[in-house]
Design a protein around this motif. Structure first.
Motif, PDB file in Angstrom:
ATOM      1  N   LEU A  50       0.768  -1.051   0.017  1.00 27.22           N
ATOM      2  CA  LEU A  50      -0.142   0.038  -0.118  1.00 27.22           C
ATOM      3  C   LEU A  50       0.618   1.200   0.130  1.00 27.22           C
ATOM      4  O   LEU A  50       0.173   2.382  -0.162  1.00 27.22           O
ATOM      5  N   SER A  51       2.078   1.320   0.091  1.00 31.31           N
ATOM      6  CA  SER A  51       3.068   2.246   0.046  1.00 31.31           C
ATOM      7  C   SER A  51       2.821   3.115   1.428  1.00 31.31           C
ATOM      8  O   SER A  51       2.879   4.474   1.186  1.00 31.31           O
ATOM      9  N   SER A  52       2.311   2.576   2.355  1.00 35.42           N
ATOM     10  CA  SER A  52       1.860   3.503   3.444  1.00 35.42           C
ATOM     11  C   SER A  52       2.276   2.711   4.769  1.00 35.42           C
ATOM     12  O   SER A  52       1.600   1.989   5.533  1.00 35.42           O
ATOM     13  N   PRO A  53       3.556   2.807   5.114  1.00 34.66           N
ATOM     14  CA  PRO A  53       4.274   1.898   6.150  1.00 34.66           C
ATOM     15  C   PRO A  53       3.641   2.627   7.585  1.00 34.66           C
ATOM     16  O   PRO A  53       2.922   4.006   7.476  1.00 34.66           O
ATOM     17  N   LEU A  54       3.655   1.806   8.665  1.00 37.20           N
ATOM     18  CA  LEU A  54       3.334   2.527  10.040  1.00 37.20           C
ATOM     19  C   LEU A  54       4.413   3.443  10.412  1.00 37.20           C
ATOM     20  O   LEU A  54       5.417   2.973  10.702  1.00 37.20           O
ATOM     21  N   GLY A  55       4.090   4.670  10.743  1.00 36.30           N
ATOM     22  CA  GLY A  55       5.002   5.624  11.285  1.00 36.30           C
ATOM     23  C   GLY A  55       5.480   5.343  12.679  1.00 36.30           C
ATOM     24  O   GLY A  55       6.401   5.811  13.090  1.00 36.30           O
ATOM     25  N   TRP A  56       4.642   4.777  13.518  1.00 36.72           N
ATOM     26  CA  TRP A  56       5.064   4.468  14.907  1.00 36.72           C
ATOM     27  C   TRP A  56       5.591   3.179  15.131  1.00 36.72           C
ATOM     28  O   TRP A  56       5.867   2.889  16.410  1.00 36.72           O
ATOM     29  N   SER A  57       5.526   2.099  14.191  1.00 41.79           N
ATOM     30  CA  SER A  57       6.090   0.856  14.623  1.00 41.79           C
ATOM     31  C   SER A  57       7.579   0.881  15.295  1.00 41.79           C
ATOM     32  O   SER A  57       7.946   0.316  16.231  1.00 41.79           O
ATOM     33  N   TYR A  58       8.445   1.511  14.680  1.00 42.55           N
ATOM     34  CA  TYR A  58      10.132   1.350  14.892  1.00 42.55           C
ATOM     35  C   TYR A  58      10.059   1.942  16.537  1.00 42.55           C
ATOM     36  O   TYR A  58      10.667   1.340  17.497  1.00 42.55           O
ATOM     37  N   ASP A  59       9.366   3.155  16.735  1.00 36.57           N
ATOM     38  CA  ASP A  59       9.723   3.754  18.256  1.00 36.57           C
ATOM     39  C   ASP A  59       8.874   2.644  19.099  1.00 36.57           C
ATOM     40  O   ASP A  59       9.362   2.535  20.139  1.00 36.57           O
ATOM     41  N   LEU A  60       7.611   2.375  18.809  1.00 37.14           N
ATOM     42  CA  LEU A  60       6.871   1.286  19.644  1.00 37.14           C
ATOM     43  C   LEU A  60       7.777   0.004  20.058  1.00 37.14           C
ATOM     44  O   LEU A  60       7.876  -0.291  21.197  1.00 37.14           O
ATOM     45  N   ILE A  61       8.285  -0.548  18.958  1.00 32.20           N
ATOM     46  CA  ILE A  61       9.115  -1.767  19.036  1.00 32.20           C
ATOM     47  C   ILE A  61      10.561  -1.439  19.902  1.00 32.20           C
ATOM     48  O   ILE A  61      10.826  -2.129  20.621  1.00 32.20           O
ATOM     49  N   GLY A  62      11.083  -0.432  19.541  1.00 32.51           N
ATOM     50  CA  GLY A  62      12.603  -0.082  20.168  1.00 32.51           C
ATOM     51  C   GLY A  62      12.293   0.398  21.513  1.00 32.51           C
ATOM     52  O   GLY A  62      13.172   0.112  22.446  1.00 32.51           O
ATOM     53  N   LEU A  63      11.302   1.174  21.927  1.00 31.57           N
ATOM     54  CA  LEU A  63      10.826   1.738  23.518  1.00 31.57           C
ATOM     55  C   LEU A  63      10.462   0.856  24.254  1.00 31.57           C
ATOM     56  O   LEU A  63      10.968   0.945  25.342  1.00 31.57           O
ATOM     57  N   TYR A  64       9.505   0.182  23.797  1.00 36.04           N
ATOM     58  CA  TYR A  64       8.670  -0.838  24.908  1.00 36.04           C
ATOM     59  C   TYR A  64       9.104  -2.365  24.449  1.00 36.04           C
ATOM     60  O   TYR A  64       9.369  -2.893  25.699  1.00 36.04           O
ATOM     61  N   LEU A  65       8.595  -2.807  23.318  1.00 36.86           N
ATOM     62  CA  LEU A  65       8.523  -4.149  23.043  1.00 36.86           C
ATOM     63  C   LEU A  65       9.904  -4.913  23.151  1.00 36.86           C
ATOM     64  O   LEU A  65       9.988  -5.920  23.810  1.00 36.86           O
ATOM     65  N   MET A  66      10.939  -4.364  22.716  1.00 37.21           N
ATOM     66  CA  MET A  66      12.084  -4.917  22.769  1.00 37.21           C
ATOM     67  C   MET A  66      12.643  -5.005  24.194  1.00 37.21           C
ATOM     68  O   MET A  66      13.262  -5.850  24.580  1.00 37.21           O
ATOM     69  N   VAL A  67      12.462  -3.870  24.873  1.00 37.23           N
ATOM     70  CA  VAL A  67      12.948  -3.861  26.137  1.00 37.23           C
ATOM     71  C   VAL A  67      12.201  -4.904  27.073  1.00 37.23           C
ATOM     72  O   VAL A  67      12.882  -5.718  27.897  1.00 37.23           O
ATOM     73  N   ALA A  68      10.851  -4.974  26.919  1.00 39.28           N
ATOM     74  CA  ALA A  68       9.986  -5.859  27.649  1.00 39.28           C
ATOM     75  C   ALA A  68      10.667  -7.344  27.266  1.00 39.28           C
ATOM     76  O   ALA A  68      10.713  -8.289  28.021  1.00 39.28           O
ATOM     77  N   MET A  69      10.710  -7.735  26.075  1.00 40.00           N
ATOM     78  CA  MET A  69      11.214  -8.848  25.681  1.00 40.00           C
ATOM     79  C   MET A  69      12.565  -9.430  26.201  1.00 40.00           C
ATOM     80  O   MET A  69      12.781 -10.479  26.625  1.00 40.00           O
ATOM     81  N   PHE A  70      13.649  -8.460  26.340  1.00 39.06           N
ATOM     82  CA  PHE A  70      14.876  -8.652  26.932  1.00 39.06           C
ATOM     83  C   PHE A  70      14.673  -8.904  28.445  1.00 39.06           C
ATOM     84  O   PHE A  70      15.063  -9.678  29.134  1.00 39.06           O
ATOM     85  N   PHE A  71      14.365  -7.800  28.991  1.00 36.90           N
ATOM     86  CA  PHE A  71      14.376  -7.612  30.409  1.00 36.90           C
ATOM     87  C   PHE A  71      13.363  -8.480  31.275  1.00 36.90           C
ATOM     88  O   PHE A  71      13.725  -9.036  32.378  1.00 36.90           O
TER      89      PHE A  71
END
Length: 201
Positions: free
Chosen positions: A56-77
């Protein structure tokens, strides 16, 4: 006159240590489930983001920040305490079988005590950052201004439970030095020391 059997003096201490371990395991299981949910969420968001980007040539503009700030931190710690509970971290056991039982417990006591100090310092630092970020309601400068304090809270919770497990191991191995029994679970034997299935003994 009949002699009574000597009472196992280590039994009460062993039961107490097992009860503590079970209580910690419940917390660790909850955190591990949250870490698994975080990993599943990361995969789903990435799939949707890639599909929307190339179809659709319309990526999620918030995905990188959500994953890097919350989800990756939760998955690791959040998975760290459960991983330690199941002896899932890398261990060096070249000389383990050659060491006397009490020396093994002494080495593990020192190692877990050092780990306790390191993780406690990380947890204290994370708590301080959480407190200041929460008070100021700090946000990242991005398309979606996500709050930063939840990330610090996740780190604080993960390191706090991990520190409790490290304290449990350090105390258990320390007491085992002076006991005839292991009051805390020992690390499992390395896979290389077990005969392969079907191999001739």
């Amino acid at each position: 006159m009949m002699r009574t059997k000597p009472r196992d003096e280590a039994a009460p201490a062993s039961r107490t240590m097992m009860a503590i371990s079970r209580s910690l395991a419940r917390l660790e299981t909850v955190l591990a489930a949250l870490a698994s949910i975080s990993m599943a969420a990361i995969m789903m968001i990435i799939v949707v983001d890639v599909a929307m980007r190339y179809i659709l040539s319309s990526p999620l503009g918030w995905s990188y920040d959500l994953i890097g700030l919350y989800l990756m931190v939760a998955m690791f710690f959040l998975i760290l305490p459960d991983t330690l509970h199941h002896h899932g971290h890398v261990a060096i056991d070249l000389f383990r079988s050659a060491l006397p039982r009490r020396v093994r417990h002494l080495g593990l006591t020192i190692g877990y005590a050092a780990g306790t100090l390191v993780m406690a310092l990380i947890g204290i630092e994370a708590w301080g950052r959480f407190h200041s970020a929460f008070a100021a309601q700090d946000r990242i400068a991005a398309l979606v201004p996500w709050l930063t304090w939840p990330a610090y809270l996740i780190v604080t919770i993960g390191t706090a439970v991990l520190t409790l497990r490290l304290i449990y191991r350090a105390v258990g191995h320390g007491l085992s030095i002076f006991s005839q029994h292991d009051l805390v679970e020992m690390p499992p034997l390395p896979e290389t020391s077990k005969p392969a299935k079907g191999a001739a003994l």
